[in-house]
Design a protein around this motif. Structure first.
Motif, PDB file in Angstrom:
ATOM      1  N   SER A  15     -18.422  23.777  17.723  1.00  0.00           N
ATOM      2  CA  SER A  15     -19.525  22.823  17.892  1.00  0.00           C
ATOM      3  C   SER A  15     -19.982  22.257  16.566  1.00  0.00           C
ATOM      4  CB  SER A  15     -20.711  23.496  18.581  1.00  0.00           C
ATOM      5  OG  SER A  15     -21.365  24.370  17.685  1.00  0.00           O
ATOM      6  N   ASN A  16     -19.583  22.913  15.454  1.00  0.00           N
ATOM      7  CA  ASN A  16     -19.930  22.432  14.118  1.00  0.00           C
ATOM      8  C   ASN A  16     -21.431  22.445  13.874  1.00  0.00           C
ATOM      9  OD1 ASN A  16     -18.754  21.673  11.684  1.00  0.00           O
ATOM     10  ND2 ASN A  16     -19.156  19.515  12.019  1.00  0.00           N
ATOM     11  N   GLU A  17     -22.132  23.378  14.491  1.00  0.00           N
ATOM     12  CA  GLU A  17     -23.572  23.495  14.282  1.00  0.00           C
ATOM     13  C   GLU A  17     -23.912  24.836  13.653  1.00  0.00           C
ATOM     14  OE1 GLU A  17     -25.254  22.990  18.166  1.00  0.00           O
ATOM     15  OE2 GLU A  17     -25.814  20.920  17.733  1.00  0.00           O
ATOM     16  N   ASN A  76     -26.372  20.016  12.357  1.00  0.00           N
ATOM     17  CA  ASN A  76     -24.933  19.787  12.427  1.00  0.00           C
ATOM     18  C   ASN A  76     -24.363  19.808  11.010  1.00  0.00           C
ATOM     19  OD1 ASN A  76     -22.283  18.417  12.760  1.00  0.00           O
ATOM     20  ND2 ASN A  76     -23.022  18.143  14.848  1.00  0.00           N
ATOM     21  N   TRP A  77     -23.232  20.496  10.859  1.00  0.00           N
ATOM     22  CA  TRP A  77     -22.644  20.597   9.516  1.00  0.00           C
ATOM     23  C   TRP A  77     -22.334  19.230   8.924  1.00  0.00           C
ATOM     24  CZ3 TRP A  77     -22.884  24.128   6.024  1.00  0.00           C
ATOM     25  CH2 TRP A  77     -22.935  25.470   6.356  1.00  0.00           C
ATOM     26  N   HIS A  93     -14.996  25.135  13.336  1.00  0.00           N
ATOM     27  CA  HIS A  93     -14.695  23.799  13.844  1.00  0.00           C
ATOM     28  C   HIS A  93     -13.347  23.319  13.295  1.00  0.00           C
ATOM     29  CE1 HIS A  93     -16.177  19.431  14.636  1.00  0.00           C
ATOM     30  NE2 HIS A  93     -15.789  19.993  15.762  1.00  0.00           N
TER      31      HIS A  93
END
Length: 318
Positions: free
Chosen positions: A11-13, A118-119, A252
């Motif tokens: 999810s890249n969070e 978020n990244w 991710h």
């Protein structure tokens, strides 16, 4: 204890504990906004009764016993050489952190809230903060929050290493290391960590390609694919990736790799300071990693990398 739904695989969070350090200026008080990954935070408590230690720097406030574990406590403002404001109503807290298998407390002026970010909204730190000991090497990323303010994400590992509380275990007999050939791709936003991993992989016999985050890692994979073509798998032997990185985190990145037919069989080993069992399980089972290492023990590193390389080698030959 915080919710363990910290980094959703793919999810890249991430979630950050937003905390504040106040600084007395000439004519006003400045509010510094900082963050640390929730997955490194055990709990946040009021300042306990501390036992002072003789002969230590003044920023080490002392130690205390937390349910049978002795924990050193560092005053971040003092370490950052910040003049603390007088008369301001601070709400000091101790953030108890766990990473690289150690527990340490950091005194902050206020623990504000938890933020989900978020990244891709986190930019690498490319500046010098100029506030005493806090140089750009202690900041892993920056992100904008409400009112266009900037939150700085602290690299607690480099701080702790500098304080001498934690030192990586890098002593090992190099003559006993098994040698391999080929190329390795490493991903880490920390220049210090990349250098350390690169040197150790070179000692195994591998050539090393470096990337500072998942986005650059994917670009490097594309370049290697163009270079090696159909023989990519015979040349690129392993990927060693950090988990926490700006732009795109390690999980991710791994999800992208495993979805691509060209790269899906290349083994990925995560090398992270996130040391709880949940992250290990997340990295190996859900994100498709072949292994999970906690920074930084040279013996563990060599044995795990050797295990994965030999397993991959036998699969190719079979």
């Amino acid at each position: 204890m915080f919710d363990e739904n910290i980094i959703k695989t793919g999810s890249n969070e991430m979630e950050l504990v937003d905390f504040r350090i106040f600084k007395q200026g000439h004519d006003k008080v400045y509010e510094g906004i900082y963050g640390v990954n929730v997955s490194k935070v055990r709990e946040i408590i009021k300042i306990p009764s501390l036992t002072e230690l003789p002969g230590v720097p003044d920023y080490i406030e002392g130690i205390f016993d937390l349910r049978g574990v002795v924990i050193p406590v560092v005053n971040l403002a003092k370490w950052m050489q910040i003049t603390e404001p007088e008369g301001t109503m601070l709400k000091p807290r101790v953030i108890i952190t766990e990473f690289s298998n150690i527990l340490i407390g950091f005194i902050v002026h206020e623990a504000k809230r938890i933020r989900r970010i978020n990244w891709k909204d986190i930019e690498p730190a490319t500046f010098s903060a100029g506030s005493g000991a806090l140089d750009k090497g202690k900041i892993t990323g920056v992100t904008r929050i409400e009112n266009d303010e900037v939150l700085l994400i602290l690299d607690l590992e480099s701080i702790v290493e500098e304080l001498g509380i934690y030192a990586p275990k890098i002593d090992i007999d190099l003559s006993k290391i098994e040698k391999f050939s080929g190329t390795a791709l490493i991903l880490d936003d920390s220049l210090t960590a990349r250098k350390r991993v690169k040197e150790m992989l070179q000692q195994i016999g591998l050539q090393v390609v470096e990337a500072k985050d998942g986005v650059e890692g994917i670009n490097k994979l594309e370049e290697l694919s163009q270079l090696y073509g159909d023989s990519l798998g015979a040349n690129l032997k392993i990927i060693v990736s950090d988990v926490e990185m700006p732009q795109m985190d390690g999980f991710h990145f791994a999800a992208h790799v495993k979805e691509d037919q060209r790269f899906k069989d290349i083994p990925i080993v995560f090398n992270s300071s996130l040391s709880n069992e949940f992250m290990n399980e997340k990295g190996v089972q859900e994100a498709g990693g072949e292994g999970y290492l906690v920074k930084f023990n040279a013996s563990d590193f060599f044995s795990e990398i050797t295990r994965v390389l030999k397993k991959h080698q036998s699969q190719q030959q079979g």
